[in-house]
Design an enzyme around this catalytic site. Structure first.
Site, PDB file in Angstrom:
ATOM      1  N   ALA A  29      31.017  42.641  38.243  1.00  0.00           N
ATOM      2  CA  ALA A  29      30.475  42.365  39.587  1.00  0.00           C
ATOM      3  C   ALA A  29      31.665  42.211  40.534  1.00  0.00           C
ATOM      4  O   ALA A  29      31.822  41.199  41.228  1.00  0.00           O
ATOM      5  CB  ALA A  29      29.566  41.134  39.599  1.00  0.00           C
ATOM      6  N   HIS A  31      34.654  42.403  43.316  1.00  0.00           N
ATOM      7  CA  HIS A  31      34.758  42.283  44.770  1.00  0.00           C
ATOM      8  C   HIS A  31      36.240  42.367  45.132  1.00  0.00           C
ATOM      9  O   HIS A  31      37.089  42.576  44.246  1.00  0.00           O
ATOM     10  CB  HIS A  31      34.124  40.966  45.254  1.00  0.00           C
ATOM     11  N   HIS A  34      38.897  40.481  43.047  1.00  0.00           N
ATOM     12  CA  HIS A  34      39.342  41.130  41.808  1.00  0.00           C
ATOM     13  C   HIS A  34      40.312  42.278  42.127  1.00  0.00           C
ATOM     14  O   HIS A  34      41.331  42.448  41.458  1.00  0.00           O
ATOM     15  CB  HIS A  34      38.151  41.733  41.058  1.00  0.00           C
ATOM     16  N   GLN A  58      31.405  31.794  26.907  1.00  0.00           N
ATOM     17  CA  GLN A  58      31.933  30.902  27.948  1.00  0.00           C
ATOM     18  C   GLN A  58      30.848  30.394  28.902  1.00  0.00           C
ATOM     19  O   GLN A  58      31.146  29.640  29.822  1.00  0.00           O
ATOM     20  CB  GLN A  58      33.061  31.574  28.725  1.00  0.00           C
ATOM     21  N   ASP A 149      40.233  30.132  40.396  1.00  0.00           N
ATOM     22  CA  ASP A 149      39.875  29.411  39.166  1.00  0.00           C
ATOM     23  C   ASP A 149      41.129  28.696  38.665  1.00  0.00           C
ATOM     24  O   ASP A 149      41.684  29.038  37.618  1.00  0.00           O
ATOM     25  CB  ASP A 149      39.322  30.405  38.142  1.00  0.00           C
ATOM     26  N   SER A 186      33.389  35.530  45.408  1.00  0.00           N
ATOM     27  CA  SER A 186      32.958  35.245  44.040  1.00  0.00           C
ATOM     28  C   SER A 186      31.774  36.139  43.712  1.00  0.00           C
ATOM     29  O   SER A 186      30.943  36.427  44.593  1.00  0.00           O
ATOM     30  CB  SER A 186      32.525  33.780  43.928  1.00  0.00           C
ATOM     31  N   ARG A 188      29.306  35.305  42.161  1.00  0.00           N
ATOM     32  CA  ARG A 188      28.073  34.508  42.306  1.00  0.00           C
ATOM     33  C   ARG A 188      27.589  34.464  43.757  1.00  0.00           C
ATOM     34  O   ARG A 188      26.432  34.146  43.996  1.00  0.00           O
ATOM     35  CB  ARG A 188      28.285  33.090  41.781  1.00  0.00           C
TER      36      ARG A 188
HETATM   37  P1  AMP Z   1      35.731  36.534  37.079  1.00  0.00           P
HETATM   38  O1  AMP Z   1      35.198  37.927  37.010  1.00  0.00           O
HETATM   39  O2  AMP Z   1      34.980  35.642  38.006  1.00  0.00           O
HETATM   40  O3  AMP Z   1      35.970  35.938  35.714  1.00  0.00           O
HETATM   41  O4  AMP Z   1      37.173  36.660  37.738  1.00  0.00           O
HETATM   42  C1  AMP Z   1      38.150  37.479  37.161  1.00  0.00           C
HETATM   43  C2  AMP Z   1      39.486  37.122  37.764  1.00  0.00           C
HETATM   44  O5  AMP Z   1      39.435  37.331  39.182  1.00  0.00           O
HETATM   45  C3  AMP Z   1      39.852  35.650  37.534  1.00  0.00           C
HETATM   46  O6  AMP Z   1      41.241  35.558  37.272  1.00  0.00           O
HETATM   47  C4  AMP Z   1      39.498  35.033  38.870  1.00  0.00           C
HETATM   48  O7  AMP Z   1      40.241  33.858  39.165  1.00  0.00           O
HETATM   49  C5  AMP Z   1      39.857  36.150  39.829  1.00  0.00           C
HETATM   50  N1  AMP Z   1      39.149  35.975  41.097  1.00  0.00           N
HETATM   51  C6  AMP Z   1      37.829  35.731  41.271  1.00  0.00           C
HETATM   52  N2  AMP Z   1      37.558  35.552  42.578  1.00  0.00           N
HETATM   53  C7  AMP Z   1      38.731  35.677  43.241  1.00  0.00           C
HETATM   54  C8  AMP Z   1      39.113  35.582  44.615  1.00  0.00           C
HETATM   55  N3  AMP Z   1      38.231  35.327  45.573  1.00  0.00           N
HETATM   56  N4  AMP Z   1      40.413  35.771  44.940  1.00  0.00           N
HETATM   57  C9  AMP Z   1      41.342  36.034  43.976  1.00  0.00           C
HETATM   58  N5  AMP Z   1      41.045  36.129  42.666  1.00  0.00           N
HETATM   59  C10 AMP Z   1      39.761  35.947  42.298  1.00  0.00           C
END
Ligand code: AMP
Length: 280
Positions: A29, A31, A34, A58, A149, A186, A188
């Protein structure tokens, strides 16, 4: 971009000696947050590998797992556009061939007892398990994670230490990418209704106020103002916390002799949002 679903095929592709590999693990998902990690990784590595794997171990909340957005086609399009070299898109069986209960886990001690660790029992155990496994598969020189995070960054720093990989993989913490109103991007966020989306940046406003009042107010006063503001906008705040940035020791009050970080988790409807800000 090449897409691999099997560990053996990915490893064969990555086996060429002498190339640096930058790795960006995600739940998909995707954005712009990422993609910012991919951009940073591209500047410093020969090959950038992104993984998309919604790791069941997780998710402490079954409903959160079931509602987690899956947008693989759009993700692939974004990754191609970004210039990512490799997407690893494994099945659960490929990541946990003997079943997840037999896959190695790690003990993160104190870090697993506070904030996200306390609110989401088992979450970091699952994160450590999957990232440990992915590191063994991809063997990157650099691992790119988002500051959004922050506690996860601390946990995975400890993971690298516990795995004894300190001289193999270096963790790079990348800045949080935000929407125009300050809301941290995010996956979410796409589950927020339009009225909720308009309120969601309140978390960011609280972080800005915690930062702005560090030399004038007691943290407990600012913390209460933030809790009250979040509740008045319909949030259910889980924590509004202050900690040392180095090791997340929780602080009762501002202490500008240490680098500090403010961290917030709050639910808006059934969407749980987190964010943080380095203060000094
Ligand atoms: P996730 O898919 O939510 O597990 O995120 C994957 C990676 O992208 C993790 O290292 C997150 O901390 C990072 N990430 C998620 N949202 C952001 C954001 N808004 N800005 C920078 N990195 C992000």
């Amino acid at each position: 971009m090449v897409i691999f679903k099997k560990v053996a095929d990915l490893q064969q592709y990555l086996a060429t000696p002498g190339q640096t590999i930058g790795f960006v693990p995600t739940l998909g998902a995707l954005h712009k947050g990422h993609i910012s990690l991919i951009d940073i990784a591209k500047k410093a590595n020969d090959i950038v590998v992104c993984s998309i794997f919604v790791n069941p171990t997780q998710f402490n909340d079954k409903a959160d797992f079931e509602k987690y957005p899956i947008t693989v086609d759009a993700d692939i399009a974004m990754l191609i556009e970004s210039g990512c070299d490799v997407l690893f898109l494994p099945s659960v069986d490929e990541v946990y061939p003997g079943g997840s209960s037999l896959s190695q886990t790690y003990d993160f001690g104190y870090l697993d007892t506070i904030l996200e660790g306390a609110q989401r029992p088992g979450h970091f155990k699952g994160v450590g398990q999957v990232v440990g496994r992915l590191l063994e598969i991809v063997k990157p020189q650099y691992l790119y994670l988002g500051q959004k995070d922050y506690q996860q960054c601390m946990v995975l720093t400890k993971l690298i230490e516990l795995m004894g990989w300190g001289n193999k993989t270096k963790l790079i913490i990348c800045p949080t990418v935000r929407e125009a109103d300050g809301l941290a991007m995010s996956s979410r966020n796409r589950r927020l209704t339009d009225p909720q989306r308009l309120l969601a940046a309140t978390i960011y406003q609280c972080l800005v106020s915690i930062q702005g009042k560090q030399t004038t107010d007691n943290f407990s006063t600012v913390q209460k103002e933030c809790m009250d503001l979040l509740r008045s906008k319909g949030f259910e705040p889980e924590y509004v916390a202050l900690a040392t940035a180095k090791d997340l020791t929780l602080l009762n009050d501002y202490d500008t002799s240490h680098p500090m970080i403010a961290l917030i988790a709050a639910k808006l409807g059934d969407v749980r949002l987190i964010d943080n800000m380095l203060l000094n």
